[in-house]
Write a protein that holds these residues in place. Structure first.
Motif, PDB file in Angstrom:
ATOM      1  N   VAL A   1      21.581  12.925 -19.428  1.00 18.23           N
ATOM      2  CA  VAL A   1      22.040  11.866 -18.534  1.00 18.23           C
ATOM      3  C   VAL A   1      21.444  12.091 -17.147  1.00 18.23           C
ATOM      4  N   PRO A   2      21.044  11.016 -16.462  1.00 14.64           N
ATOM      5  CA  PRO A   2      20.561  11.146 -15.087  1.00 14.64           C
ATOM      6  C   PRO A   2      21.737  11.278 -14.126  1.00 14.64           C
ATOM      7  N   LEU A   3      21.486  11.902 -12.984  1.00 11.25           N
ATOM      8  CA  LEU A   3      22.526  12.147 -11.989  1.00 11.25           C
ATOM      9  C   LEU A   3      22.223  11.418 -10.685  1.00 11.25           C
ATOM     10  N   THR A   4      23.252  11.294  -9.860  1.00  4.70           N
ATOM     11  CA  THR A   4      23.041  10.707  -8.538  1.00  4.70           C
ATOM     12  C   THR A   4      22.318  11.676  -7.599  1.00  4.70           C
ATOM     13  N   LEU A   5      22.364  12.981  -7.875  1.00  6.90           N
ATOM     14  CA  LEU A   5      21.553  13.944  -7.140  1.00  6.90           C
ATOM     15  C   LEU A   5      20.086  13.609  -7.370  1.00  6.90           C
ATOM     16  N   ALA A   6      19.293  13.546  -6.301  1.00  4.80           N
ATOM     17  CA  ALA A   6      17.901  13.109  -6.463  1.00  4.80           C
ATOM     18  C   ALA A   6      17.015  13.678  -5.364  1.00  4.80           C
ATOM     19  N   ASP A   7      15.759  13.935  -5.724  1.00  6.08           N
ATOM     20  CA  ASP A   7      14.716  14.158  -4.728  1.00  6.08           C
ATOM     21  C   ASP A   7      14.338  12.809  -4.123  1.00  6.08           C
ATOM     22  N   LEU A   8      13.745  12.836  -2.929  1.00  3.36           N
ATOM     23  CA  LEU A   8      13.302  11.613  -2.261  1.00  3.36           C
ATOM     24  C   LEU A   8      11.791  11.656  -2.075  1.00  3.36           C
ATOM     25  N   MET A   9      11.135  10.515  -2.328  1.00  4.36           N
ATOM     26  CA  MET A   9       9.681  10.480  -2.310  1.00  4.36           C
ATOM     27  C   MET A   9       9.152   9.250  -1.575  1.00  4.36           C
ATOM     28  N   ASP A  10       8.033   9.441  -0.880  1.00  9.37           N
ATOM     29  CA  ASP A  10       7.234   8.344  -0.333  1.00  9.37           C
ATOM     30  C   ASP A  10       5.850   8.414  -0.971  1.00  9.37           C
TER      31      ASP A  10
ATOM     32  N   LEU B   1       0.807  -1.208   0.000  1.00 12.18           N
ATOM     33  CA  LEU B   1       0.000   0.000   0.000  1.00 12.18           C
ATOM     34  C   LEU B   1       0.844   1.263   0.000  1.00 12.18           C
ATOM     35  N   SER B   2       2.160   1.118   0.094  1.00 12.18           N
ATOM     36  CA  SER B   2       3.028   2.283   0.123  1.00 12.18           C
ATOM     37  C   SER B   2       4.411   1.913  -0.399  1.00 12.18           C
ATOM     38  N   LEU B   3       5.143   2.926  -0.819  1.00 13.16           N
ATOM     39  CA  LEU B   3       6.541   2.795  -1.233  1.00 13.16           C
ATOM     40  C   LEU B   3       7.325   3.916  -0.573  1.00 13.16           C
ATOM     41  N   LYS B   4       8.465   3.583   0.015  1.00  2.08           N
ATOM     42  CA  LYS B   4       9.244   4.553   0.765  1.00  2.08           C
ATOM     43  C   LYS B   4      10.622   4.742   0.135  1.00  2.08           C
ATOM     44  N   GLY B   5      11.124   5.967   0.242  1.00  5.95           N
ATOM     45  CA  GLY B   5      12.493   6.250  -0.163  1.00  5.95           C
ATOM     46  C   GLY B   5      12.760   6.149  -1.653  1.00  5.95           C
ATOM     47  N   LEU B   6      11.761   6.471  -2.474  1.00  6.98           N
ATOM     48  CA  LEU B   6      11.974   6.445  -3.921  1.00  6.98           C
ATOM     49  C   LEU B   6      12.877   7.614  -4.331  1.00  6.98           C
ATOM     50  N   GLU B   7      13.816   7.357  -5.230  1.00  2.00           N
ATOM     51  CA  GLU B   7      14.718   8.403  -5.703  1.00  2.00           C
ATOM     52  C   GLU B   7      14.247   8.934  -7.049  1.00  2.00           C
ATOM     53  N   ALA B   8      14.152  10.263  -7.152  1.00  3.14           N
ATOM     54  CA  ALA B   8      13.796  10.934  -8.396  1.00  3.14           C
ATOM     55  C   ALA B   8      15.024  11.729  -8.848  1.00  3.14           C
ATOM     56  N   PRO B   9      15.808  11.183  -9.779  1.00  2.00           N
ATOM     57  CA  PRO B   9      17.104  11.790 -10.107  1.00  2.00           C
ATOM     58  C   PRO B   9      16.992  13.082 -10.907  1.00  2.00           C
ATOM     59  N   ALA B  10      17.985  13.935 -10.736  1.00  2.25           N
ATOM     60  CA  ALA B  10      18.141  15.101 -11.608  1.00  2.25           C
ATOM     61  C   ALA B  10      18.733  14.651 -12.937  1.00  2.25           C
ATOM     62  N   LYS B  11      18.757  15.577 -13.896  1.00  2.00           N
ATOM     63  CA  LYS B  11      19.405  15.321 -15.188  1.00  2.00           C
ATOM     64  C   LYS B  11      20.166  16.570 -15.603  1.00  2.00           C
TER      65      LYS B  11
END
Length: 286
Positions: A37-46, A4-14
């Motif tokens: 290219v995608p980067l290791t810098l990322a937003d975090l999402m639940d 019912l949920s997902l935690k700590g998803l990474e949304a990378p910058a480009k």
């Protein structure tokens, strides 16, 4: 039973290693030819499913209460086309600057779509990319695909690119939020009809070969309004970056370095030279 949920998803910058404006389309969009290219810098999402309604909690003050952001559009898309008949609570920690040319909003939307697809047990076919690009955002298909990509059309026509070496990167944003629509608007008098297709290599084994293809047609327009962008580019090159460009429509500037050690040295120098600017070190995500 599905979660019912997902935690700590990474949304990378480009970053855009290449951005060529090929021409204007009848629908008001522009045909582009890009390398991203995608980067290791990322937003975090639940993501947490709820009976109904869409709730977005974000730690960035400029996004609080904005019900029209791309994350909300992504949930509406799932409800409209995937028969997603529930609500969703999205918790978003922003690490990517807003309106900085790094694709943070599009990445958040793509991560929301991928998370909802996982929770629903469905896949996202590439045949939907054109519709997603028009209804949510032109960069969203890139983030759905993953990896380095050549993006054409408005961003929905994708083909993978192989970069066989690390890309140590410094990002600098002077605290300016640039409107992509306004930047493209200033190009109106300079646009021509689309040119013939350029045969870009699909694989790169040397940094110098990759750098030879790097350019951004939007730089002149944005730099004419914000001279600090050109100043940041020159500073990175002076300190030893192999190539420095503005990403997307700006205002974030990136420098690419031969080694992580050199990148780290220059990072410390740039922090001293520009103490009030947002600056971080990152690299291409694999």
């Amino acid at each position: 039973m599905r979660p019912l949920s997902l935690k700590g998803l990474e949304a990378p910058a480009k970053i855009n290693l290449r951005l060529k404006v090929m021409g204007r389309r009848p629908d008001g969009y522009h045909d582009l030819d890009m390398m991203m290219v995608p980067l290791t810098l990322a937003d975090l999402m639940d993501l947490d499913l709820r009976p109904d309604g869409i709730l977005v909690d974000c730690d960035h003050p400029d996004l609080k209460g904005q019900q029209q952001n791309l994350v909300v559009k992504a949930v509406h898309y799932a409800q409209k086309y995937w028969h997603f008949n529930q609500g969703c609570h999205v918790t978003l920690k922003k690490n990517i600057p807003l309106a900085g040319g790094l694709g943070g909003g599009s990445s958040d939307a793509a991560t929301t779509l991928m998370g909802l697809a996982q929770l629903m047990g469905v896949s996202i076919p590439s045949g939907e990319f054109a519709r997603i690009a028009h209804e949510i955002g032109a960069d969203v298909p890139f983030f759905l695909s993953g990896g380095a990509q050549r993006a054409q059309g408005i961003g929905e026509v994708l083909s993978p690119i192989k970069i066989a070496f690390p890309l140590p990167i410094i990002l600098i944003n002077p605290g300016i939020q640039v409107s992509t629509k306004e930047v493209f608007g200033t190009l109106k008098m300079r646009l021509t009809s689309p040119t013939s297709d350029v045969s870009l290599p699909r694989s790169y084994n040397r940094l110098d070969d990759l750098c030879a293809w790097m350019e951004n047609d939007l730089e002149a327009s944005t730099c004419s309004r914000y001279m600090v962008i050109q100043h940041l580019k020159e500073a990175l090159l002076c300190h030893g970056a192999k190539r420095s460009l503005m990403s997307g429509s700006g205002a974030t500037v990136f420098g690419i370095f031969k080694t992580a050690e050199k990148r780290d040295q220059v990072f410390e120098l740039m922090k001293k030279d520009f103490p009030t600017f947002w600056i971080t070190k990152t690299e291409m995500a694999r």
